[in-house]
Structure formats: C-alpha cells, structure tokens
Design a protein around this motif. Sequence first.
Motif, PDB file in Angstrom:
ATOM      1  N   TYR A  76     -27.096  -6.031 -16.487  1.00 57.30           N
ATOM      2  CA  TYR A  76     -27.396  -4.725 -15.880  1.00 57.30           C
ATOM      3  C   TYR A  76     -26.645  -3.617 -16.604  1.00 57.30           C
ATOM      4  CZ  TYR A  76     -28.944  -7.487 -11.882  1.00 57.30           C
ATOM      5  OH  TYR A  76     -29.544  -8.395 -11.076  1.00 57.30           O
ATOM      6  N   LEU A  77     -25.449  -3.923 -17.093  1.00 63.94           N
ATOM      7  CA  LEU A  77     -24.674  -2.899 -17.804  1.00 63.94           C
ATOM      8  C   LEU A  77     -25.413  -2.430 -19.054  1.00 63.94           C
ATOM      9  CD1 LEU A  77     -20.977  -3.998 -17.733  1.00 63.94           C
ATOM     10  CD2 LEU A  77     -22.046  -2.165 -16.528  1.00 63.94           C
ATOM     11  N   PHE A  78     -26.144  -3.356 -19.709  1.00 64.55           N
ATOM     12  CA  PHE A  78     -26.850  -2.948 -20.921  1.00 64.55           C
ATOM     13  C   PHE A  78     -28.061  -2.084 -20.620  1.00 64.55           C
ATOM     14  CE2 PHE A  78     -24.329  -6.346 -22.538  1.00 64.55           C
ATOM     15  CZ  PHE A  78     -23.940  -5.834 -23.744  1.00 64.55           C
ATOM     16  N   ALA A  79     -28.552  -2.088 -19.372  1.00 68.01           N
ATOM     17  CA  ALA A  79     -29.606  -1.158 -18.978  1.00 68.01           C
ATOM     18  C   ALA A  79     -29.008   0.121 -18.401  1.00 68.01           C
ATOM     19  CB  ALA A  79     -30.536  -1.801 -17.965  1.00 68.01           C
ATOM     20  N   LEU A  80     -27.719   0.353 -18.613  1.00 64.96           N
ATOM     21  CA  LEU A  80     -27.014   1.569 -18.184  1.00 64.96           C
ATOM     22  C   LEU A  80     -27.033   1.732 -16.668  1.00 64.96           C
ATOM     23  CD1 LEU A  80     -28.223   4.039 -20.891  1.00 64.96           C
ATOM     24  CD2 LEU A  80     -26.266   2.561 -20.905  1.00 64.96           C
ATOM     25  N   ALA A  81     -26.909   0.610 -15.945  1.00 63.93           N
ATOM     26  CA  ALA A  81     -26.851   0.668 -14.489  1.00 63.93           C
ATOM     27  C   ALA A  81     -25.507   0.111 -14.052  1.00 63.93           C
ATOM     28  CB  ALA A  81     -28.001  -0.113 -13.869  1.00 63.93           C
ATOM     29  N   ASP A  82     -24.449   0.895 -14.220  1.00 68.15           N
ATOM     30  CA  ASP A  82     -23.113   0.369 -13.963  1.00 68.15           C
ATOM     31  C   ASP A  82     -22.852   0.175 -12.475  1.00 68.15           C
ATOM     32  OD1 ASP A  82     -23.417   3.036 -13.756  1.00 68.15           O
ATOM     33  OD2 ASP A  82     -21.651   3.601 -14.896  1.00 68.15           O
ATOM     34  N   PHE A  83     -23.399   1.087 -11.639  1.00 67.76           N
ATOM     35  CA  PHE A  83     -23.149   0.945 -10.201  1.00 67.76           C
ATOM     36  C   PHE A  83     -23.867  -0.275  -9.636  1.00 67.76           C
ATOM     37  CE2 PHE A  83     -23.825   2.189  -5.728  1.00 67.76           C
ATOM     38  CZ  PHE A  83     -22.503   2.282  -5.374  1.00 67.76           C
TER      39      PHE A  83
END
Lengths: 101, 182
Positions: free
Chosen positions: B46-53
């Motif tokens: 998910y971090l690689f899709a820029l969804a950190d939350f």
Amino acid sequence: MISITHFLIVSAIIFCIGVYAILAKRNAIMILVGIELMINASILNFVAFARYDSVNYGGQVFALFAIVLAAAAVAVGLAIILNVYRHYKTIDPKNINELKD
Amino acid sequence: MSVDFILFYAFAVMAIGSALLLVSIRNTARALFLLFIVLFAMAGLYLFALADFVAITQILVYVGGVLILLIFAFMLSNKSLLSDIHTVSHRLTALPNLPSFLLASVFLAILLFALSSWNNNMPEWMAAAEADGSLIQPTENNIRMLGFKFMTQYVLPFEIISIFLMMALIGAAHISRKGERP
C-alpha cells in the motif's frame, strides 16, 4: 513510479489464493483467513486506483471502509464459530449439517 | 531498475510466497503466524501506491485486532487439530484438493486475461488524470486531505459505518456470551 498493472497482477494472485483457501480448507478459521486474503486483495485494488484520483480520494476512503467492514465481519464470524464449536465440538464445515438442536 | 522496483518486488514476493505457504501448510497455528507476514507485506505494498494512512490502519486493525481474535478463536477450539493431523493428503495438489486448485487457477487465468485485454485502453478519467498530471504525488499531505474528505464529502458513509461497527461488536459480544442461552 510503479505502473498499475503490477498492483493488479499481485492482487489477482492474492485473490485466487484466498479462493483456494476457502474451497479447500476443512477448518472454519482457515476459511475466514481466506476471506481476509480476498478482502486484502480488493483493498490493494482500491489503493492502486486511488492514485489517479487526487480530487475525491474515493479509493483510499473506501479502502478504510473495507478494512472496518472486514474487522466487523471477523468479530461476528469468530463469535459464531465459537458457538458452533461449543455445540458440535468441531469446526469442520462438513460436519455441521443441521440447524436445530 | 531502480530501488523502488526492487523493494516492490521484494514485498510482492514476500506476500505471495507466504500466502502460498499459508494455504499449503497443515498446522493452523503456523498458518495464522504466516498471515502476519502476508498482512505486513500487503501494508508495504500500500505504501508504494502512496496510501500511507491505509497502510498504518492495516497494521493497527489487522495485526492488532483481527489476528489476535483469530489466534484466540484457534486456541479456544483447537481440539480439531487432532483430526487435522490424521488426514492423508499432504501435498498442495493432492486428489481431494484438485477441484478447488483447478477452480482457483482457472479463475486466476480469467483475471489475467481480462487484465491483459484491459491494459490497451484505460478508462477516460484515468487517462485524463494522467494527461493533466493530477496524480497523487509523494510530496502531498495525504492524511490531511483524508481528514477533510471524511468530515465533508464522505461524512454520511463515515457515520453509517461507525454505527455499523458498534452494532457488529455488540452483536459479537452478545452471541459469544456463555450463560442463559435459550
């Protein structure tokens, strides 16, 4: 920047592993784990498409909703599994074949 | 090949490999601890899709809540372990599991075929977002935007899902109560 195809391939593989776990396992807890894998694959899809939507943020918002729904489903499902185990002394779905006492 | 591709493939291989091991292992306790690794690797993806939350929420809710619940339920009902050990089939494609293996792999083939035929023509909103460069950037303040969206545009689904979660938790506590069952 990683293209969206990579995310979709990974999520398709995880989804099919979840389908296999649901179909092949003979333990109700492992079936719940399979459902969790499928929900995670769909959340990965939501998040991968959300990068193209910087106006509404719909993908990330509904990914969070899906996480909450999965948590609620697991809580109720495990309560039902514990009741079924108390009644039948097994959690193999093949042996649970009657509704009344 | 840049470093983010290498990290992405490492997380993807970790998720897929431990998920495959999860469905092929016989021991339920080990399978549940393998689920830990799958969920952590998915949070990394998910971090690689820029969804950190979303990634942090995944770690908090799944690893902190759902997995503990699963391990509790397994420990409260682990008499079925004994019947699990005595089964004959050990391999992934043993004969009783062959239909489900076939069904899952055929479904994967259908999904990949649909993906390969989709890739040529993207939907117009994605093409428009790519054309004018309005993608989510890594420098953006994601959590702030999510907070605004939750309290303005998506406030009705937010309230509905909070009441739904409360109902589900009260219902789970009621179902799993011990005494005075009819």
